[in-house]
Design an enzyme around this catalytic site. Sequence first.
Site, mmCIF file in Angstrom:
data_model
loop_
_atom_site.group_PDB
_atom_site.id
_atom_site.type_symbol
_atom_site.label_atom_id
_atom_site.label_comp_id
_atom_site.label_asym_id
_atom_site.label_seq_id
_atom_site.Cartn_x
_atom_site.Cartn_y
_atom_site.Cartn_z
ATOM 1 N N GLU A 1 0.936 -0.975 -0.214
ATOM 2 C CA GLU A 1 0.001 0.130 -0.264
ATOM 3 C C GLU A 1 1.130 0.962 0.056
ATOM 4 O O GLU A 1 0.214 2.645 0.445
ATOM 5 C CB GLU A 1 -0.694 0.045 1.203
ATOM 6 C CG GLU A 1 -0.172 0.190 2.397
ATOM 7 C CD GLU A 1 -1.772 -0.157 3.450
ATOM 8 O OE1 GLU A 1 -1.678 -0.828 3.709
ATOM 9 O OE2 GLU A 1 -1.303 0.876 4.431
ATOM 10 N N CYS B 1 -2.962 -4.717 3.721
ATOM 11 C CA CYS B 1 -2.263 -5.767 4.961
ATOM 12 C C CYS B 1 -2.046 -7.323 4.091
ATOM 13 O O CYS B 1 -1.109 -8.043 4.117
ATOM 14 C CB CYS B 1 -2.053 -5.721 5.817
ATOM 15 S SG CYS B 1 -1.799 -4.037 6.528
ATOM 16 N N HIS C 1 -1.922 -12.622 10.961
ATOM 17 C CA HIS C 1 -1.282 -11.174 10.494
ATOM 18 C C HIS C 1 -1.096 -10.497 11.839
ATOM 19 O O HIS C 1 -2.075 -10.625 12.714
ATOM 20 C CB HIS C 1 -2.803 -10.306 9.260
ATOM 21 C CG HIS C 1 -2.412 -8.758 9.753
ATOM 22 N ND1 HIS C 1 -0.751 -8.404 9.208
ATOM 23 C CD2 HIS C 1 -3.226 -7.694 9.798
ATOM 24 C CE1 HIS C 1 -1.097 -6.828 9.061
ATOM 25 N NE2 HIS C 1 -2.385 -7.159 9.424
ATOM 26 N N LYS D 1 -1.106 -7.994 20.370
ATOM 27 C CA LYS D 1 -2.121 -8.109 21.063
ATOM 28 C C LYS D 1 -2.920 -9.053 20.676
ATOM 29 O O LYS D 1 -3.298 -10.354 20.578
ATOM 30 C CB LYS D 1 -2.922 -6.524 21.587
ATOM 31 C CG LYS D 1 -3.510 -6.599 22.815
ATOM 32 C CD LYS D 1 -4.209 -5.889 23.537
ATOM 33 C CE LYS D 1 -4.670 -4.810 22.844
ATOM 34 N NZ LYS D 1 -5.449 -3.809 22.717
#
Lengths: 347, 142
Positions: A80, A112, A234, A239
Amino acid sequence: MVGIVGYGVYIPRYRIKTEEIARVWGDDGKRLAKGLGVFEKSVPGPDEEVATISVEAARNAVKYAGIDPKDIGAIYVGSESHPYAVKPTGTIVAEALSCTTDLTCADYEFACKAGTAAIQTTMGLVQSNMIKIGLAIGADTAQGRPGDALEYSAAAGGVAILVGMDNVVATIEATSSFTTDTPDFWRREGEDFPSHGARFTGEPAYFRHVGEGARLLMRKTGTTIDDFDYFVFHMPNGKFPLAMGRQLGVPKEKLEDSLVVRQIVNTYSGSAMMGLARVLDIAKPGDKIFMVSYGSGAGSDAFIIRVEKEILNHRGKVPTVDDFIARKTYIDYSEYAKYRRKIKALA
Amino acid sequence: MGEQGVAHVWRKLRAIYNIEGNHCKTCDSYFFPPRLVCPNCRRKGQLEEHHFKGLGKVHTFAIVRQAPEGFKRQVPYIVAQVELDEGVRLTAQIVNCDPEDVEIGMRVRACFRKITEYGERGIIVYGYKFEPVLKVTGHPYP
């Protein structure tokens, strides 16, 4: 069967710590780093961008595979942050690898997951005998608006994967995707920085797509969590992949090795592929890997990959993910602003 | 002004992307940038294309602290004469190395970087720079 004949990575040398970014904006760096699970991110040098990162990763992949670049019939670069809005990055990669002109090429964009979309495309071309070897690249020098939460996670790096049928180091046994129209993150034409739906990027976006994508492929292939030795999700921050693992019931030790997010944070189109590359660096023949990428907008690509004995013949030829992670130089926010063109008066 | 540099850069693309020069089979000399005629053998020369490996050492260097327009973001940076293993010398930037760490004789490898760009609307020029050789561990299988 179709699989990975070689892979190569590239991570720029510069790092900035979460605490250093937080210092500038008056945030509590320690709390942020612990909360997000991101400690330092990779930063491209002033002369590095997606074309240069893609070429370096692709050259490593070609060296690893030991193939003739003239056998590459397709190049797809997912990113991107392509350097040109119009003019493909892939043609620069092709010329820099000394490929032939008998080749198809295009740039991909799907937040992504553009890199894993490129893997799926090359798999199709290879399996239908249209090409011998395809090159799929996921690379980014991700943008984050100064002061925005994304500034802590938008990192730089790239992974190149060569897909073919002969001498595969890892077989791609199955792949499937889960796609919906979900506006969780976007960048409008001509804008320098992306915008995002803040907390909306969690449940309805990342967790729904990665979770459903994983369940879909397991259902299609009749597999369960126990059938796999490694999981790669991904990594937009430290977290989310851990929480995803908990939701799906993945033991922590099966996820741990892919978490490059702690050292370099989110390399966007290269994120899940970088986790896969790190697992391929250490996996044993026979190991099975389950990878799910995620792209905002939104969709996920899930893959089942089996490591082959052939992998033992290729290791040690090119730097590993850990070699690149270990090569680092810390910079402060002012150097970061200089390198990332946040100082507009400087040509 | 948008078209500035297009033809000039396009002619050199292959040479500067991959350090492609030539080799004279008659006198066994290497040339970069590529020559049309071997300056040693003249009409007896037999030139063939040569793809340089991109490995070499720093022959000499300078640290640039007063940079021209377009390079100010990189200050201070290293410009060196690199002697390739084939014997050819060329001028290039050394990257991934702090100015205080560069030294004569240091082993370097070619890498692919952005060299310059013709303004915000013009083309971007890519090519070779050099960096210190990177240690490869390869995670040997236990």
